[in-house]
Design a protein around this motif. Sequence first.
Motif, PDB file in Angstrom:
ATOM      1  N   GLN A   1      35.255 123.294  38.968  1.00  0.00           N
ATOM      2  CA  GLN A   1      35.051 122.702  37.639  1.00  0.00           C
ATOM      3  C   GLN A   1      34.655 121.236  37.759  1.00  0.00           C
ATOM      4  O   GLN A   1      33.747 120.754  37.075  1.00  0.00           O
ATOM      5  N   LYS A   2      35.329 120.544  38.649  1.00  0.00           N
ATOM      6  CA  LYS A   2      35.091 119.105  38.836  1.00  0.00           C
ATOM      7  C   LYS A   2      33.698 118.844  39.402  1.00  0.00           C
ATOM      8  O   LYS A   2      33.090 117.811  39.131  1.00  0.00           O
ATOM      9  N   ASN A   3      33.177 119.787  40.199  1.00  0.00           N
ATOM     10  CA  ASN A   3      31.873 119.639  40.847  1.00  0.00           C
ATOM     11  C   ASN A   3      30.940 120.767  40.383  1.00  0.00           C
ATOM     12  O   ASN A   3      30.347 121.485  41.184  1.00  0.00           O
ATOM     13  N   SER A   4      30.814 120.905  39.078  1.00  0.00           N
ATOM     14  CA  SER A   4      30.080 122.036  38.499  1.00  0.00           C
ATOM     15  C   SER A   4      28.597 122.014  38.814  1.00  0.00           C
ATOM     16  O   SER A   4      27.918 123.046  38.729  1.00  0.00           O
ATOM     17  N   ASN A   5      28.070 120.858  39.199  1.00  0.00           N
ATOM     18  CA  ASN A   5      26.635 120.770  39.506  1.00  0.00           C
ATOM     19  C   ASN A   5      26.305 121.230  40.920  1.00  0.00           C
ATOM     20  O   ASN A   5      25.132 121.403  41.251  1.00  0.00           O
ATOM     21  N   CYS A   6      27.319 121.416  41.754  1.00  0.00           N
ATOM     22  CA  CYS A   6      27.085 121.824  43.145  1.00  0.00           C
ATOM     23  C   CYS A   6      26.896 123.336  43.216  1.00  0.00           C
ATOM     24  O   CYS A   6      27.788 124.097  42.845  1.00  0.00           O
ATOM     25  N   THR A   7      25.732 123.760  43.708  1.00  0.00           N
ATOM     26  CA  THR A   7      25.451 125.196  43.818  1.00  0.00           C
ATOM     27  C   THR A   7      25.186 125.645  45.252  1.00  0.00           C
ATOM     28  O   THR A   7      24.989 126.820  45.501  1.00  0.00           O
ATOM     29  N   GLY A   8      25.190 124.713  46.186  1.00  0.00           N
ATOM     30  CA  GLY A   8      24.929 125.054  47.588  1.00  0.00           C
ATOM     31  C   GLY A   8      26.128 124.766  48.458  1.00  0.00           C
ATOM     32  O   GLY A   8      27.256 125.151  48.146  1.00  0.00           O
ATOM     33  N   ALA A   9      25.882 124.070  49.579  1.00  0.00           N
ATOM     34  CA  ALA A   9      26.949 123.742  50.534  1.00  0.00           C
ATOM     35  C   ALA A   9      27.849 122.647  49.959  1.00  0.00           C
ATOM     36  O   ALA A   9      27.436 121.839  49.115  1.00  0.00           O
ATOM     37  N   PHE A  10      29.086 122.636  50.427  1.00  0.00           N
ATOM     38  CA  PHE A  10      30.081 121.659  49.955  1.00  0.00           C
ATOM     39  C   PHE A  10      31.018 121.334  51.113  1.00  0.00           C
ATOM     40  O   PHE A  10      31.430 122.236  51.844  1.00  0.00           O
ATOM     41  N   CYS A  11      31.326 120.044  51.294  1.00  0.00           N
ATOM     42  CA  CYS A  11      32.219 119.670  52.394  1.00  0.00           C
ATOM     43  C   CYS A  11      33.037 118.440  52.008  1.00  0.00           C
ATOM     44  O   CYS A  11      32.773 117.320  52.440  1.00  0.00           O
ATOM     45  N   LYS A  12      34.041 118.643  51.192  1.00  0.00           N
ATOM     46  CA  LYS A  12      34.963 117.592  50.747  1.00  0.00           C
ATOM     47  C   LYS A  12      36.248 118.239  50.247  1.00  0.00           C
ATOM     48  O   LYS A  12      36.299 119.455  50.048  1.00  0.00           O
ATOM     49  N   TYR A  13      37.269 117.422  50.020  1.00  0.00           N
ATOM     50  CA  TYR A  13      38.505 117.862  49.370  1.00  0.00           C
ATOM     51  C   TYR A  13      39.203 119.016  50.098  1.00  0.00           C
ATOM     52  O   TYR A  13      39.918 119.800  49.491  1.00  0.00           O
ATOM     53  N   GLY A  14      38.974 119.161  51.402  1.00  0.00           N
ATOM     54  CA  GLY A  14      39.604 120.237  52.167  1.00  0.00           C
ATOM     55  C   GLY A  14      38.811 121.520  52.161  1.00  0.00           C
ATOM     56  O   GLY A  14      39.296 122.546  52.661  1.00  0.00           O
ATOM     57  N   VAL A  15      37.590 121.495  51.607  1.00  0.00           N
ATOM     58  CA  VAL A  15      36.737 122.677  51.541  1.00  0.00           C
ATOM     59  C   VAL A  15      35.430 122.402  52.274  1.00  0.00           C
ATOM     60  O   VAL A  15      34.801 121.354  52.064  1.00  0.00           O
ATOM     61  N   GLY A  16      35.010 123.346  53.136  1.00  0.00           N
ATOM     62  CA  GLY A  16      33.736 123.226  53.837  1.00  0.00           C
ATOM     63  C   GLY A  16      33.065 124.580  53.915  1.00  0.00           C
ATOM     64  O   GLY A  16      33.378 125.389  54.786  1.00  0.00           O
ATOM     65  N   VAL A  17      32.141 124.864  52.947  1.00  0.00           N
ATOM     66  CA  VAL A  17      31.509 126.186  52.850  1.00  0.00           C
ATOM     67  C   VAL A  17      30.011 126.030  52.588  1.00  0.00           C
ATOM     68  O   VAL A  17      29.545 124.993  52.108  1.00  0.00           O
ATOM     69  N   GLU A  18      29.257 127.092  52.862  1.00  0.00           N
ATOM     70  CA  GLU A  18      27.810 127.090  52.630  1.00  0.00           C
ATOM     71  C   GLU A  18      27.488 127.365  51.163  1.00  0.00           C
ATOM     72  O   GLU A  18      26.507 126.847  50.624  1.00  0.00           O
ATOM     73  N   ASP A  19      28.306 128.193  50.513  1.00  0.00           N
ATOM     74  CA  ASP A  19      28.063 128.560  49.114  1.00  0.00           C
ATOM     75  C   ASP A  19      29.307 128.227  48.295  1.00  0.00           C
ATOM     76  O   ASP A  19      30.244 129.013  48.208  1.00  0.00           O
ATOM     77  N   PHE A  20      29.281 127.040  47.677  1.00  0.00           N
ATOM     78  CA  PHE A  20      30.459 126.531  46.972  1.00  0.00           C
ATOM     79  C   PHE A  20      30.822 127.375  45.762  1.00  0.00           C
ATOM     80  O   PHE A  20      31.992 127.515  45.420  1.00  0.00           O
ATOM     81  N   ARG A  21      29.826 127.963  45.113  1.00  0.00           N
ATOM     82  CA  ARG A  21      30.107 128.749  43.909  1.00  0.00           C
ATOM     83  C   ARG A  21      30.691 130.111  44.255  1.00  0.00           C
ATOM     84  O   ARG A  21      31.476 130.675  43.472  1.00  0.00           O
ATOM     85  N   ASN A  22      30.330 130.652  45.419  1.00  0.00           N
ATOM     86  CA  ASN A  22      30.775 132.005  45.787  1.00  0.00           C
ATOM     87  C   ASN A  22      31.265 132.063  47.233  1.00  0.00           C
ATOM     88  O   ASN A  22      30.706 132.794  48.055  1.00  0.00           O
ATOM     89  N   PRO A  23      32.285 131.303  47.570  1.00  0.00           N
ATOM     90  CA  PRO A  23      32.801 131.358  48.937  1.00  0.00           C
ATOM     91  C   PRO A  23      33.465 132.711  49.205  1.00  0.00           C
ATOM     92  O   PRO A  23      33.996 133.348  48.287  1.00  0.00           O
ATOM     93  N   VAL A  24      33.441 133.139  50.460  1.00  0.00           N
ATOM     94  CA  VAL A  24      34.054 134.426  50.819  1.00  0.00           C
ATOM     95  C   VAL A  24      35.531 134.185  51.099  1.00  0.00           C
ATOM     96  O   VAL A  24      35.922 133.795  52.210  1.00  0.00           O
ATOM     97  N   ILE A  25      36.369 134.417  50.109  1.00  0.00           N
ATOM     98  CA  ILE A  25      37.790 134.104  50.248  1.00  0.00           C
ATOM     99  C   ILE A  25      38.702 135.316  50.104  1.00  0.00           C
ATOM    100  O   ILE A  25      39.905 135.223  50.373  1.00  0.00           O
ATOM    101  N   ASP A  26      38.170 136.453  49.677  1.00  0.00           N
ATOM    102  CA  ASP A  26      38.982 137.664  49.526  1.00  0.00           C
ATOM    103  C   ASP A  26      38.852 138.532  50.766  1.00  0.00           C
ATOM    104  O   ASP A  26      37.735 138.721  51.285  1.00  0.00           O
ATOM    105  N   PHE A  27      39.979 139.085  51.225  1.00  0.00           N
ATOM    106  CA  PHE A  27      39.969 139.935  52.414  1.00  0.00           C
ATOM    107  C   PHE A  27      39.800 141.397  52.024  1.00  0.00           C
ATOM    108  O   PHE A  27      40.608 141.951  51.287  1.00  0.00           O
TER     109      PHE A  27
END
Length: 480
Positions: free
Chosen positions: A394-420
């Motif tokens: 919500q705080k970074n709603s304009n980010c649609t690609g990679a993200f690397c801050k706040y303890g998160v480092g992923v290629e797809d910030f909107r749809n990270p693979v977090i469910d097993f």
Amino acid sequence: MASKYMYKIMSPGYDILDRTFFRDNDRKDGRNPREVLAELIPNEKSMVLDMCCGTGSNGINVAIKNPHVTVVGLDRSKSMLLKARQKVNSLGLNNVKLICRDATDTGLKSEIFDYIIIGLALHECNPDLWNGILSEAHRILKKDGHLIILDWERQKGISNKIKFAPMYITESIMTPKYFLEYFNSDKEVFFSRFGFKAEKNIRCKYTFVMSLKKDESYNAKRKINEADKAIESDEAFDAENDIEKNLSASYLSQTHMLDYDNYKIQELIRKRGWRELPEFERIRSIYNFIRDEIRFGYNVDDSIPASKVLKDGYGQCNTKGTLFMALLRAVGIPCRVHGFTIRKELQEGAMTGFVYKQAPKNIFHSWVEVYLEGKWYELEAFIIDKDYLGKLQQKNSNCTGAFCKYGVGVEDFRNPVIDFNRNNTYIQSTGINQDFGIYDSPDALLKEHHQEMGFIKKLAFRYYGRHMMNRNVRRIRGRA
């Protein structure tokens, strides 16, 4: 365990303990545990070993109550045995024998005792002594014999906690760091590791008295392990069998950090019913619990045991991973840990200002690898809970690609693979800059690799930095 010299000093006043903690009264929980113990042994012809007998309080009481029983008191301290001998002589007992031997190597014949007593000894031991003493007890106890344990119990109620505090503090100072691990363990689970199955557990005021029998399934497992050792010498032993052997040993074992016999961990497992779930659902349910119910946050140190992480209710990659592994192994799921470092830029935002400037360039990191249906899965996304991640999105709603801050480092910030769902999951992997490889346990990993930080910076992180980081995390969640 305390040294022979220490026992020599303690022996003259050792029996004061009985007058302080083992007095009878009218309360249900106030029974003298030595009396309770003696009642578990019938007055019939049998052989009783009082192992690590000290001044003989348990064995002598059994001998008095049950004259048809033969009691053998065994201890490595001559000073303690001298006090025991004085008691035996003064009471005129002829059914008590005292021998000076090491409890881990008694030299006695196998399966000769009907009952073995171990009283107020195991809380003083380290894992090697637990294994040595209980393995020897298993060897010399008859197949249908009974092991009886008397030891300190966790206290309920403020009054009892205050009264027991002097003993608790003394034991914490005088005995090894493993005192708290044993004291806080679920005893049924603890003794099952050494081939014993609980029959009954009687709670006294400050202690418990537990009766156990040999677990026949343990004997079968031990024979399999012995066969595995024989196979190891065969050059034709293939890699697939080697993996299976490791899964049943290294990847399921308890360690100091993976203290899964802790009573709080066992209570949680029983409450959630994880043992009753199919293997895949077992893993997924525990994974979701670690990810979302153990919130993202920064603990005092990477080396804290799983039980402390559970008590905190929050953690980061290394500490949440420790609890994750402990829960998995407790329900029979093989797992291991993979160590790395990540760039400190990944922590920017969680770390701010002076804390961020002083942080090391490389942050110690790890994820957990889980074995399911013949395959290893790399699980990292349990680090960040969904609530925190959602607020970041919500705080970074304009980010649609990679993200690397706040303890998160992923290629797809909107749809990270977090469910097993029989897949790898990642949440900080794009920040990785160094790979330390795979280890059986976090204990083993930390022996070789850890956060590189000077003494002053460690103190600053413990008492200031992590609190500021946790405040930032709460602020992102929208909580003060």
